[in-house]
Scaffold this motif. Structure first.
Motif, short mmCIF file in Angstrom:
data_model
loop_
_atom_site.label_atom_id
_atom_site.label_comp_id
_atom_site.label_asym_id
_atom_site.label_seq_id
_atom_site.Cartn_x
_atom_site.Cartn_y
_atom_site.Cartn_z
N CYS A 104 -2.73 68.61 43.09
CA CYS A 104 -2.33 69.53 44.15
C CYS A 104 -3.47 69.93 45.07
O CYS A 104 -3.24 70.29 46.21
CB CYS A 104 -1.73 70.79 43.54
SG CYS A 104 -0.24 70.49 42.59
N TYR A 155 -7.08 73.93 47.67
CA TYR A 155 -6.66 74.63 48.89
C TYR A 155 -5.15 74.79 48.98
O TYR A 155 -4.66 75.79 49.48
CB TYR A 155 -7.26 73.95 50.12
CG TYR A 155 -8.74 74.12 50.11
CD1 TYR A 155 -9.32 75.34 50.44
CD2 TYR A 155 -9.58 73.10 49.69
CE1 TYR A 155 -10.69 75.53 50.38
CE2 TYR A 155 -10.95 73.27 49.62
CZ TYR A 155 -11.50 74.49 49.96
OH TYR A 155 -12.84 74.69 49.88
N ARG A 156 -4.41 73.85 48.47
CA ARG A 156 -2.95 74.00 48.44
C ARG A 156 -2.57 75.12 47.47
O ARG A 156 -1.69 75.93 47.76
CB ARG A 156 -2.29 72.69 48.01
CG ARG A 156 -0.78 72.84 47.91
CD ARG A 156 -0.13 71.55 47.52
NE ARG A 156 0.06 70.74 48.71
CZ ARG A 156 0.52 69.52 48.69
NH1 ARG A 156 0.82 68.95 47.53
NH2 ARG A 156 0.69 68.84 49.79
#
Length: 71
Positions: free
Chosen positions: A36, A39-40
């Motif tokens: 993922c 930052y997501r």
């Protein structure tokens, strides 16, 4: 100055040691970070942080990775 990328281990260390996130019992978190990316996930972190809009990205006491991740 360019910001250098962090390894998965460095990201986990940042979240645990500097920001107070509890990730014990969630050994798959490194895989989640790989899949993922930090930052997501950081958007999900904000609801559990003390005051991210003013730069305090520490997690509230007792915040566990399972609070915002489905194992």
């Amino acid at each position: 100055m360019t910001k250098q990328p962090k390894t998965i281990q460095e990201m986990m260390t940042l979240l645990v040691e500097k920001r107070g996130l509890d990730i014990t019992g969630f050994s798959e978190f490194s895989t989640v970070l790989l899949d993922c990316n930090y930052y997501r996930l950081s958007g999900y972190f904000r609801a559990f942080q003390i005051d991210p809009s003013h730069g305090n990205n520490r997690f509230r006491n007792g915040t566990h990775i399972k609070d915002f991740m489905i194992p």
